[in-house]
Enzyme design. Structure first.
Site, mmCIF file in Angstrom:
data_model
loop_
_atom_site.group_PDB
_atom_site.id
_atom_site.type_symbol
_atom_site.label_atom_id
_atom_site.label_comp_id
_atom_site.label_asym_id
_atom_site.label_seq_id
_atom_site.Cartn_x
_atom_site.Cartn_y
_atom_site.Cartn_z
ATOM 1 N N GLU A 1 36.740 32.040 89.049
ATOM 2 C CA GLU A 1 37.261 30.853 89.739
ATOM 3 C C GLU A 1 37.384 31.107 91.240
ATOM 4 O OE1 GLU A 1 39.769 28.676 86.210
ATOM 5 O OE2 GLU A 1 40.848 30.158 87.415
ATOM 6 N N GLU B 1 35.730 28.845 80.348
ATOM 7 C CA GLU B 1 37.150 28.685 79.999
ATOM 8 C C GLU B 1 37.414 27.219 79.698
ATOM 9 O OE1 GLU B 1 40.170 30.238 82.631
ATOM 10 O OE2 GLU B 1 38.854 31.843 83.331
#
Length: 468
Positions: free
Chosen positions: A175, A368
């Site tokens: 991320e 995710e």
């Protein structure tokens, strides 16, 4: 409808600092998360020293370091074909700037990857998931310093060479765009914010240094492991206009350009977008670069897009000059929220796939997606119908994106086994198909129990997503 492709990778994802524990074992150095107390989560200035009587969640995790064989066997029983996990940088290079790696750390991950392979599970490996050696923060101010680029590439090349026969799928930074959110300039960037620092300038400098490191790693991965996949992952938070007002639509474009495309344009096209360059110029942000950087960025283009998806957002209220934290800017009247205040938007996953694939034409991998809940073990299980419903709706949405023609490689939920949360450092924020008997204070047996969702996901995998 089109089916998920043959060989579609189904699995789950976790991170070293949230599950391993064993923070001081076998030559591991201190990481920035090892000194992050449960009280200091979500801050960009933390105490960089260990203190007596303080709870440091990463020190115990969910005991994966000792129990990885048991956990991988449970994943194999569930039928997963992919397990996303991360390497702790400070297990391999304890100080980050060491000349030689720690062999005990290298051997541990070799054992883990071989255990996965024993069951036919593909490891999907992240090199930096919200952690880095503490020494690099103290000595160099973390990723604000260009020296970290060379240190990271040396670490990455060490891993590529050691695990080239075991690992095909790589993520450099988890991320990478999360540094815009509170607490993640520290967790993602290793920068301990001090009085007088220009936070926005630091964010853009960290972003440039990490994007450059990512490009160099992509180049090295293709040299060392031909046919491998490598790129940083993105936190995908598609931004809808607040209203039909054209100015609100404009704000959604600005948000997407900054938080999504500002990174993906570099990672997938090798060029900074106009808005980033304009922001740096207009706000007179001093970003240290070298001419060769931009040659490397154009050469080191990732060959897939791994991204996490939990919620969507909406454009900012124009009466507020701050764009704010993306995890909180999501009061959408058409959608509900979960217990943690995050929007539940399954259709947003399809929308994200459509936008990313139409713009970049690179295969997508959802690395995710999951739902957290405080849960109680009753008669050796957890009846988590709410998790099944959440995941069912998101997989259905993903299937629609595939039917639309999006090229999707795989889907790994967060997280298959309960672990400490990144945002709050607590065990009670549970995501797993497998319940772990540990509490927020670290007490408990650590024993694993299968939840109802364990058996549901097993059927999803067996039918390649046809039975939800």
């Amino acid at each position: 409808m089109k089916k998920f492709k043959d060989g579609f990778l189904w699995g789950g994802a976790c991170a070293a600092n949230q599950c391993e524990g064993a923070w001081d074992k076998d030559g591991k150095g201190l990481s920035i998360i090892d000194v992050l107390s449960i009280e200091e989560h979500n801050r960009d200035h933390v105490t960089l020293e260990l203190r007596e009587g303080v709870n440091y969640p990463s020190h115990k995790g969910n005991q994966f370091y000792e129990r990885y064989k048991e956990d991988i066997a449970l994943l194999a029983e569930m039928g997963v074909t992919c397990f996303r996990l991360s390497i702790s940088w400070s297990r391999i290079f304890p100080n980050g700037d060491d000349e030689q790696p720690n062999e005990l750390g290298l051997q541990f991950y070799e054992n883990v990857f071989k255990e996965c392979r024993k069951y036919g599970i593909e490891p999907l490996v992240t090199l930096s998931h919200c952690e880095m050696p503490l020494n690099l923060t103290k000595k160099y101010k973390g990723w604000a310093n260009r020296k970290c680029i060379d240190f990271f590439v040396r670490y990455a090349v060490t891993c590529f060479e050691r695990y080239k026969d075991l690992v095909k799928y790589w993520i450099t930074f988890n991320e990478i765009n999360f540094i815009f959110n509170t607490g993640y300039l520290y967790q993602n960037g290793g920068v301990n914010l001090e009085d007088g620092d220009n936070k926005k300038e630091l964010i853009y400098q960290v972003a440039h240094n990490q994007l450059l490191a990512n490009a160099r790693c992509v180049i090295e991965s293709q040299r060392i492991i031909p046919g491998s996949y490598c790129n940083a992952s993105l936190s995908a938070t598609i931004c809808y206009p607040r209203t039909c007002d054209p100015l609100d639509y404009y704000e959604s474009i600005v948000d997407m350009n900054e938080y999504q495309y500002g990174f993906l344009d570099v990672m997938c096209d090798g060029e900074y977008n106009y808005q980033w360059l304009n922001t740096i110029e207009k706000e007179q942000l001093h970003i240290e670069t070298e001419p060769e950087d931009f040659v490397i960025l154009r050469k080191g283009i990732g060959n897939y897009i791994p991204f996490s998806y939990y919620f969507s957002g909406i454009s900012r209220d124009r009466s507020n000059s701050s764009r704010g934290d993306r995890t909180k800017n999501n009061d959408n009247p058409y959608l509900t929220k979960n217990d943690w205040g995050f929007i539940i938007d399954p259709d947003g996953l399809r929308n994200t796939c459509e936008v990313f694939y139409s713009r970049y034409r690179k295969p997508l991998f959802i690395v995710e997606n999951g739902m957290a809940k405080q849960e109680e073990l009753i008669d050796g299980t957890v009846h988590d119908d709410y998790r099944i419903e959440y995941l069912r709706n998101h997989i259905r949405s993903l299937h629609e994106a595939v039917d639309d023609g999006c090229d999707v490689m795989g889907y790994t939920t967060w997280a298959p086994i309960d672990l400490i949360s990144q945002g709050g450092g607590i065990m009670s924020k549970r995501y797993g198909f497998i319940y772990v008997d540990l509490n927020d204070d670290g007490s408990g047996t650590g024993k694993r129990y299968k939840k109802d969702s364990f058996y549901w996901y097993k059927k999803v995998i067996e039918t390649n997503g046809e039975e939800l």
